[in-house]
Design an enzyme around this catalytic site. Sequence first.
Site, PDB file in Angstrom:
ATOM      1  N   PHE A  22      18.441   2.172 -21.357  1.00 18.96           N
ATOM      2  CA  PHE A  22      17.028   1.809 -21.140  1.00 18.96           C
ATOM      3  C   PHE A  22      16.280   3.102 -20.803  1.00 18.96           C
ATOM      4  CE2 PHE A  22      13.448   0.052 -18.550  1.00 18.96           C
ATOM      5  CZ  PHE A  22      12.815  -0.578 -19.613  1.00 18.96           C
ATOM      6  N   THR A  43      13.482 -47.569 -12.074  1.00 16.76           N
ATOM      7  CA  THR A  43      14.242 -46.406 -12.544  1.00 16.76           C
ATOM      8  C   THR A  43      15.740 -46.657 -12.393  1.00 16.76           C
ATOM      9  OG1 THR A  43      14.138 -45.216 -10.445  1.00 16.76           O
ATOM     10  CG2 THR A  43      12.334 -44.842 -11.997  1.00 16.76           C
ATOM     11  N   ASP A  44      16.094 -47.529 -11.462  1.00 20.64           N
ATOM     12  CA  ASP A  44      17.508 -47.892 -11.332  1.00 20.64           C
ATOM     13  C   ASP A  44      17.993 -48.603 -12.599  1.00 20.64           C
ATOM     14  OD1 ASP A  44      19.855 -48.063  -9.458  1.00 20.64           O
ATOM     15  OD2 ASP A  44      19.626 -50.179  -9.971  1.00 20.64           O
ATOM     16  N   ARG A  48      24.204   1.721 -19.165  1.00 25.09           N
ATOM     17  CA  ARG A  48      24.137   0.922 -17.944  1.00 25.09           C
ATOM     18  C   ARG A  48      25.032  -0.310 -18.116  1.00 25.09           C
ATOM     19  NH1 ARG A  48      18.163  -2.127 -18.312  1.00 25.09           N
ATOM     20  NH2 ARG A  48      18.343  -2.714 -20.486  1.00 25.09           N
ATOM     21  N   LYS A  98      13.898 -41.200 -14.225  1.00 27.09           N
ATOM     22  CA  LYS A  98      15.092 -40.992 -13.391  1.00 27.09           C
ATOM     23  C   LYS A  98      15.759 -39.682 -13.778  1.00 27.09           C
ATOM     24  CE  LYS A  98      17.627 -43.716 -10.542  1.00 27.09           C
ATOM     25  NZ  LYS A  98      17.006 -44.418  -9.396  1.00 27.09           N
TER      26      LYS A  98
HETATM   27  O1  LIG Z   1      15.984  -4.141 -20.850  1.00 26.07           O
HETATM   28  C1  LIG Z   1      15.109  -3.904 -19.993  1.00 26.07           C
HETATM   29  N1  LIG Z   1      13.803  -4.201 -20.268  1.00 26.07           N
HETATM   30  C2  LIG Z   1      12.793  -3.975 -19.379  1.00 26.07           C
HETATM   31  O2  LIG Z   1      11.609  -4.258 -19.665  1.00 26.07           O
HETATM   32  C3  LIG Z   1      13.154  -3.401 -18.130  1.00 26.07           C
HETATM   33  N2  LIG Z   1      12.435  -3.049 -17.020  1.00 26.07           N
HETATM   34  C4  LIG Z   1      13.307  -2.555 -16.124  1.00 26.07           C
HETATM   35  O3  LIG Z   1      13.005  -2.142 -14.968  1.00 26.07           O
HETATM   36  N3  LIG Z   1      14.587  -2.577 -16.621  1.00 26.07           N
HETATM   37  C5  LIG Z   1      14.507  -3.105 -17.867  1.00 26.07           C
HETATM   38  N4  LIG Z   1      15.467  -3.365 -18.798  1.00 26.07           N
END
Ligand SMILES: O=c1[nH]c(=O)c2[nH]c(=O)[nH]c2[nH]1
Length: 327
Positions: A185, A75-76, A202, A15
Amino acid sequence: MTRDQLDSRTMYYGKGDVWVFRSYAKPLTGITVIPESPFRGRENVLFGMNIKVAVKGEDFLTSFTEGDNSLVVATDSMKNFILRHAAHYTGATVEGFLEYASRRFIETYPQMTGVRMNATQVPFENIQVGSPDGNIPSNLVFKYSHNESAGAIVEVERCGENIELSYAQSSVKNLRLIKVKGSGFAGFVRDEYTTLPETSDRPLFIFLDIHWKYKNPADGLDDTRDSYVDAEQIRDIAATVFHENNSPSIQYLIYLIGLRILKNFSQLEEVSFESSNRTWETIVETVDEGPGSVFTEPRPPYGFQGFSMTQEDLAAYENKPQEAGSI
Ligand SMILES: O=c1[nH]c(=O)c2[nH]c(=O)[nH]c2[nH]1
Protein backbone atom coordinates in the site's frame (compact mmCIF):
# COMPACT_ATOMS: atom_id res chain seq x y z
CA MET A 1 -52.47 3.68 -4.54
CA THR A 2 -49.11 3.84 -6.28
CA ARG A 3 -46.11 1.90 -5.08
CA ASP A 4 -44.46 5.15 -3.98
CA GLN A 5 -47.41 6.12 -1.81
CA LEU A 6 -47.58 2.63 -0.33
CA ASP A 7 -43.89 2.69 0.42
CA SER A 8 -43.87 6.22 1.82
CA ARG A 9 -44.68 5.02 5.33
CA THR A 10 -42.37 2.60 7.07
CA MET A 11 -44.53 -0.24 8.35
CA TYR A 12 -43.49 -3.84 8.73
CA TYR A 13 -43.18 -6.48 11.38
CA GLY A 14 -41.78 -9.95 11.60
CA LYS A 15 -39.53 -12.41 13.39
CA GLY A 16 -35.77 -12.71 13.57
CA ASP A 17 -33.49 -15.53 14.64
CA VAL A 18 -35.73 -18.27 13.34
CA TRP A 19 -33.26 -21.15 13.45
CA VAL A 20 -34.14 -23.92 11.03
CA PHE A 21 -32.27 -27.21 10.97
CA ARG A 22 -33.48 -29.62 8.33
CA SER A 23 -31.86 -33.01 7.90
CA TYR A 24 -31.65 -34.78 4.55
CA ALA A 25 -32.59 -31.90 2.29
CA LYS A 26 -32.12 -32.54 -1.42
CA PRO A 27 -28.42 -32.74 -2.36
CA LEU A 28 -27.12 -29.81 -4.41
CA THR A 29 -25.88 -31.06 -7.80
CA GLY A 30 -25.49 -29.68 -11.33
CA ILE A 31 -22.81 -27.22 -10.30
CA THR A 32 -20.55 -25.73 -12.97
CA VAL A 33 -17.08 -26.68 -11.76
CA ILE A 34 -14.54 -23.86 -12.02
CA PRO A 35 -10.72 -24.03 -11.83
CA GLU A 36 -10.59 -21.89 -8.69
CA SER A 37 -12.70 -24.25 -6.57
CA PRO A 38 -13.01 -27.95 -5.75
CA PHE A 39 -16.71 -27.41 -4.97
CA ARG A 40 -18.91 -29.91 -6.80
CA GLY A 41 -22.07 -29.89 -4.75
CA ARG A 42 -23.34 -30.51 -1.26
CA GLU A 43 -24.98 -33.53 0.35
CA ASN A 44 -27.26 -31.40 2.52
CA VAL A 45 -27.46 -34.09 5.19
CA LEU A 46 -27.80 -31.06 7.46
CA PHE A 47 -29.29 -27.88 6.05
CA GLY A 48 -29.26 -25.05 8.59
CA MET A 49 -30.44 -21.46 8.36
CA ASN A 50 -30.99 -18.48 10.62
CA ILE A 51 -33.91 -16.62 9.07
CA LYS A 52 -35.43 -13.19 9.49
CA VAL A 53 -38.84 -12.51 7.99
CA ALA A 54 -40.57 -9.13 7.64
CA VAL A 55 -44.05 -8.69 6.23
CA LYS A 56 -45.87 -5.60 5.05
CA GLY A 57 -49.38 -4.62 3.99
CA GLU A 58 -51.62 -1.57 4.31
CA ASP A 59 -54.13 -3.68 6.25
CA PHE A 60 -51.73 -3.79 9.18
CA LEU A 61 -52.13 -0.02 9.70
CA THR A 62 -54.87 -0.33 12.33
CA SER A 63 -52.75 -2.73 14.33
CA PHE A 64 -50.32 0.16 14.82
CA THR A 65 -52.86 3.01 15.07
CA GLU A 66 -55.78 1.39 16.92
CA GLY A 67 -54.40 -1.71 18.59
CA ASP A 68 -56.61 -3.80 16.31
CA ASN A 69 -55.04 -7.24 16.12
CA SER A 70 -57.75 -8.85 14.00
CA LEU A 71 -55.47 -9.19 10.96
CA VAL A 72 -52.21 -9.63 12.83
CA VAL A 73 -50.47 -12.93 12.21
CA ALA A 74 -48.51 -13.43 15.42
CA THR A 75 -44.78 -13.46 14.84
CA ASP A 76 -44.78 -16.68 16.84
CA SER A 77 -47.01 -18.18 14.14
CA MET A 78 -44.61 -16.86 11.46
CA LYS A 79 -41.85 -18.83 13.17
CA ASN A 80 -43.98 -21.98 13.12
CA PHE A 81 -44.94 -21.32 9.48
CA ILE A 82 -41.30 -21.17 8.43
CA LEU A 83 -40.32 -24.26 10.42
CA ARG A 84 -43.23 -26.39 9.16
CA HIS A 85 -42.57 -25.33 5.56
CA ALA A 86 -38.99 -26.51 5.93
CA ALA A 87 -40.50 -30.01 5.99
CA HIS A 88 -42.19 -29.44 2.61
CA TYR A 89 -39.24 -27.80 0.82
CA THR A 90 -38.03 -29.99 -2.02
CA GLY A 91 -35.08 -27.86 -3.18
CA ALA A 92 -31.41 -27.71 -2.24
CA THR A 93 -30.59 -24.03 -1.62
CA VAL A 94 -31.22 -21.28 0.91
CA GLU A 95 -32.39 -18.95 -1.87
CA GLY A 96 -34.91 -21.52 -3.04
CA PHE A 97 -36.28 -22.02 0.46
CA LEU A 98 -36.69 -18.28 1.04
CA GLU A 99 -38.60 -17.87 -2.20
CA TYR A 100 -40.78 -20.90 -1.47
CA ALA A 101 -41.64 -19.78 2.07
CA SER A 102 -42.24 -16.13 1.17
CA ARG A 103 -44.61 -17.06 -1.66
CA ARG A 104 -46.51 -19.36 0.73
CA PHE A 105 -46.89 -16.47 3.22
CA ILE A 106 -48.53 -14.29 0.54
CA GLU A 107 -50.74 -17.12 -0.69
CA THR A 108 -51.89 -17.92 2.84
CA TYR A 109 -52.47 -14.42 4.24
CA PRO A 110 -54.32 -11.93 1.99
CA GLN A 111 -53.41 -9.01 4.29
CA MET A 112 -49.73 -9.46 3.41
CA THR A 113 -48.69 -7.61 0.24
CA GLY A 114 -44.94 -8.03 0.58
CA VAL A 115 -42.58 -10.43 2.32
CA ARG A 116 -38.86 -10.03 2.76
CA MET A 117 -36.82 -12.97 3.99
CA ASN A 118 -33.18 -12.83 4.92
CA ALA A 119 -31.14 -15.91 5.81
CA THR A 120 -27.68 -16.81 6.94
CA GLN A 121 -26.81 -20.41 6.33
CA VAL A 122 -25.46 -22.30 9.32
CA PRO A 123 -22.43 -24.07 7.93
CA PHE A 124 -21.88 -27.67 8.99
CA GLU A 125 -18.61 -29.15 7.82
CA ASN A 126 -17.57 -32.73 7.24
CA ILE A 127 -15.31 -34.25 9.83
CA GLN A 128 -13.01 -37.21 9.31
CA VAL A 129 -13.50 -40.23 11.56
CA GLY A 130 -11.55 -43.45 11.94
CA SER A 131 -12.90 -46.58 10.27
CA PRO A 132 -11.58 -50.01 9.19
CA ASP A 133 -10.89 -48.38 5.78
CA GLY A 134 -8.84 -45.54 7.26
CA ASN A 135 -10.03 -42.00 7.91
CA ILE A 136 -13.27 -41.19 6.13
CA PRO A 137 -15.70 -38.24 6.30
CA SER A 138 -18.55 -39.16 8.63
CA ASN A 139 -22.03 -39.06 7.10
CA LEU A 140 -23.55 -38.74 10.58
CA VAL A 141 -21.37 -36.38 12.61
CA PHE A 142 -20.77 -32.82 11.41
CA LYS A 143 -18.81 -29.88 12.72
CA TYR A 144 -20.62 -26.61 13.44
CA SER A 145 -18.45 -24.06 11.68
CA HIS A 146 -17.84 -20.52 12.87
CA ASN A 147 -16.23 -19.49 9.61
CA GLU A 148 -17.83 -17.62 6.72
CA SER A 149 -21.39 -18.50 5.74
CA ALA A 150 -23.69 -18.23 2.78
CA GLY A 151 -26.56 -15.76 2.91
CA ALA A 152 -29.54 -14.67 0.86
CA ILE A 153 -32.28 -12.06 0.72
CA VAL A 154 -35.50 -12.68 -1.19
CA GLU A 155 -38.43 -10.28 -1.47
CA VAL A 156 -41.78 -11.07 -3.08
CA GLU A 157 -44.78 -8.80 -3.64
CA ARG A 158 -48.43 -9.35 -4.38
CA CYS A 159 -49.29 -7.88 -7.80
CA GLY A 160 -53.00 -8.39 -8.39
CA GLU A 161 -53.52 -12.11 -8.80
CA ASN A 162 -49.81 -12.80 -9.11
CA ILE A 163 -46.88 -13.01 -6.73
CA GLU A 164 -43.77 -11.43 -8.16
CA LEU A 165 -40.18 -11.56 -7.11
CA SER A 166 -39.04 -7.99 -6.38
CA TYR A 167 -35.52 -8.62 -5.03
CA ALA A 168 -33.03 -11.47 -4.78
CA GLN A 169 -29.44 -11.36 -3.65
CA SER A 170 -27.01 -14.11 -2.62
CA SER A 171 -23.98 -13.61 -0.39
CA VAL A 172 -20.98 -15.02 1.30
CA LYS A 173 -20.59 -13.22 4.62
CA ASN A 174 -17.84 -12.85 7.15
CA LEU A 175 -15.09 -14.28 4.99
CA ARG A 176 -11.75 -13.62 6.74
CA LEU A 177 -8.60 -14.01 4.65
CA ILE A 178 -5.01 -13.32 5.65
CA LYS A 179 -2.13 -13.20 3.16
CA VAL A 180 1.23 -13.33 4.96
CA LYS A 181 3.23 -11.52 2.28
CA GLY A 182 2.81 -10.04 -1.17
CA SER A 183 0.52 -7.05 -0.50
CA GLY A 184 1.52 -3.42 -0.60
CA PHE A 185 0.00 0.00 0.00
CA ALA A 186 1.86 3.02 -1.32
CA GLY A 187 1.44 6.12 -3.46
CA PHE A 188 -1.51 7.50 -1.45
CA VAL A 189 -1.95 11.17 -0.58
CA ARG A 190 0.78 12.47 1.72
CA ASP A 191 0.00 15.67 3.57
CA GLU A 192 0.13 17.09 7.08
CA TYR A 193 -2.38 14.43 8.27
CA THR A 194 -0.40 11.45 7.02
CA THR A 195 1.44 9.27 9.50
CA LEU A 196 1.05 5.88 7.77
CA PRO A 197 4.28 4.75 6.12
CA GLU A 198 4.21 3.36 2.60
CA THR A 199 4.68 -0.39 2.45
CA SER A 200 5.54 -2.80 -0.32
CA ASP A 201 4.81 -5.83 1.84
CA ARG A 202 2.19 -5.99 4.56
CA PRO A 203 0.38 -8.91 6.24
CA LEU A 204 -2.99 -8.11 4.71
CA PHE A 205 -5.94 -9.42 6.70
CA ILE A 206 -9.35 -8.64 5.20
CA PHE A 207 -12.93 -9.24 6.27
CA LEU A 208 -15.15 -9.60 3.21
CA ASP A 209 -18.84 -9.78 2.44
CA ILE A 210 -19.53 -10.54 -1.23
CA HIS A 211 -23.01 -10.28 -2.77
CA TRP A 212 -24.22 -11.30 -6.22
CA LYS A 213 -27.34 -11.05 -8.37
CA TYR A 214 -28.30 -13.17 -11.37
CA LYS A 215 -29.34 -11.83 -14.78
CA ASN A 216 -32.26 -14.22 -14.54
CA PRO A 217 -33.18 -14.61 -10.85
CA ALA A 218 -34.57 -18.09 -11.54
CA ASP A 219 -30.96 -19.33 -11.90
CA GLY A 220 -30.33 -18.56 -8.24
CA LEU A 221 -33.68 -19.74 -6.92
CA ASP A 222 -34.18 -22.99 -8.81
CA ASP A 223 -31.29 -25.42 -8.36
CA THR A 224 -32.46 -27.65 -11.23
CA ARG A 225 -31.39 -25.13 -13.90
CA ASP A 226 -27.68 -26.01 -13.48
CA SER A 227 -26.72 -22.32 -13.23
CA TYR A 228 -26.65 -21.99 -9.45
CA VAL A 229 -23.49 -20.36 -8.08
CA ASP A 230 -22.52 -21.53 -4.61
CA ALA A 231 -21.05 -19.29 -1.92
CA GLU A 232 -18.14 -21.74 -1.56
CA GLN A 233 -17.18 -21.11 -5.20
CA ILE A 234 -17.25 -17.35 -4.67
CA ARG A 235 -15.14 -17.78 -1.54
CA ASP A 236 -12.62 -19.89 -3.44
CA ILE A 237 -12.38 -17.35 -6.28
CA ALA A 238 -11.65 -14.63 -3.71
CA ALA A 239 -8.90 -16.75 -2.15
CA THR A 240 -7.39 -17.66 -5.55
CA VAL A 241 -7.25 -14.06 -6.75
CA PHE A 242 -5.78 -12.95 -3.40
CA HIS A 243 -3.17 -15.74 -3.65
CA GLU A 244 -2.20 -14.94 -7.24
CA ASN A 245 -1.94 -11.16 -7.13
CA ASN A 246 0.49 -8.81 -5.51
CA SER A 247 -2.18 -6.29 -4.55
CA PRO A 248 -1.47 -2.55 -4.29
CA SER A 249 -4.64 -2.00 -2.19
CA ILE A 250 -7.83 -3.68 -1.03
CA GLN A 251 -9.72 -1.50 -3.52
CA TYR A 252 -7.85 -3.07 -6.48
CA LEU A 253 -7.95 -6.54 -4.95
CA ILE A 254 -11.75 -6.59 -4.72
CA TYR A 255 -11.99 -5.26 -8.28
CA LEU A 256 -9.87 -8.19 -9.51
CA ILE A 257 -11.98 -10.64 -7.49
CA GLY A 258 -15.11 -9.14 -9.04
CA LEU A 259 -13.73 -9.49 -12.56
CA ARG A 260 -12.90 -13.16 -11.96
CA ILE A 261 -16.36 -13.87 -10.54
CA LEU A 262 -18.07 -12.18 -13.51
CA LYS A 263 -15.78 -14.01 -15.95
CA ASN A 264 -16.46 -17.43 -14.47
CA PHE A 265 -20.19 -16.90 -14.14
CA SER A 266 -21.74 -15.10 -17.10
CA GLN A 267 -25.17 -15.85 -15.56
CA LEU A 268 -24.43 -13.19 -12.92
CA GLU A 269 -25.36 -9.59 -13.56
CA GLU A 270 -23.77 -7.88 -10.59
CA VAL A 271 -21.31 -8.55 -7.81
CA SER A 272 -20.68 -6.23 -4.87
CA PHE A 273 -18.32 -6.06 -1.95
CA GLU A 274 -18.04 -4.74 1.56
CA SER A 275 -14.52 -5.17 2.86
CA SER A 276 -12.79 -4.23 6.06
CA ASN A 277 -9.06 -3.76 6.56
CA ARG A 278 -7.65 -5.74 9.50
CA THR A 279 -3.97 -5.66 8.48
CA TRP A 280 -1.92 -7.07 11.34
CA GLU A 281 0.45 -4.82 13.20
CA THR A 282 4.05 -5.93 12.75
CA ILE A 283 5.88 -6.26 16.08
CA VAL A 284 9.10 -8.02 15.04
CA GLU A 285 10.09 -7.63 11.39
CA THR A 286 12.51 -10.58 11.29
CA VAL A 287 12.75 -13.35 13.88
CA ASP A 288 16.15 -14.57 15.06
CA GLU A 289 16.37 -17.50 12.65
CA GLY A 290 14.61 -17.77 9.36
CA PRO A 291 12.20 -15.62 7.43
CA GLY A 292 9.40 -15.21 10.02
CA SER A 293 7.92 -12.08 11.63
CA VAL A 294 5.71 -11.50 14.66
CA PHE A 295 2.36 -9.73 14.32
CA THR A 296 -0.54 -8.75 16.52
CA GLU A 297 -4.17 -7.71 15.99
CA PRO A 298 -4.68 -4.17 14.69
CA ARG A 299 -6.28 -1.58 16.90
CA PRO A 300 -9.49 0.20 15.89
CA PRO A 301 -10.56 2.21 13.99
CA TYR A 302 -10.80 0.05 10.87
CA GLY A 303 -10.98 1.12 7.23
CA PHE A 304 -13.58 -0.25 4.84
CA GLN A 305 -14.47 -0.32 1.15
CA GLY A 306 -17.72 -0.79 -0.78
CA PHE A 307 -17.82 -1.53 -4.50
CA SER A 308 -20.27 -2.97 -7.01
CA MET A 309 -19.54 -4.24 -10.52
CA THR A 310 -21.50 -5.55 -13.49
CA GLN A 311 -20.71 -7.52 -16.64
CA GLU A 312 -20.06 -4.12 -18.27
CA ASP A 313 -17.00 -3.69 -16.07
CA LEU A 314 -15.68 -7.07 -17.25
CA ALA A 315 -16.32 -6.15 -20.90
CA ALA A 316 -14.52 -2.81 -20.42
CA TYR A 317 -11.57 -4.57 -18.77
CA GLU A 318 -11.32 -7.15 -21.53
CA ASN A 319 -11.39 -4.42 -24.18
CA LYS A 320 -8.32 -2.78 -22.68
CA PRO A 321 -5.58 -4.32 -24.87
CA GLN A 322 -2.74 -4.17 -22.34
CA GLU A 323 -4.57 -6.15 -19.69
CA ALA A 324 -6.78 -8.49 -21.71
CA GLY A 325 -6.51 -12.10 -20.69
CA SER A 326 -4.63 -11.53 -17.47
CA ILE A 327 -7.45 -12.34 -15.08
O1 LIG B 1 -5.85 -1.21 0.95
C1 LIG B 1 -5.92 -0.14 1.59
N1 LIG B 1 -6.73 0.87 1.12
C2 LIG B 1 -6.87 2.06 1.76
O2 LIG B 1 -7.61 2.96 1.30
C3 LIG B 1 -6.12 2.24 2.96
N2 LIG B 1 -6.01 3.27 3.85
C4 LIG B 1 -5.16 2.87 4.81
O3 LIG B 1 -4.83 3.56 5.82
N3 LIG B 1 -4.71 1.60 4.57
C5 LIG B 1 -5.30 1.19 3.42
N4 LIG B 1 -5.22 0.02 2.74
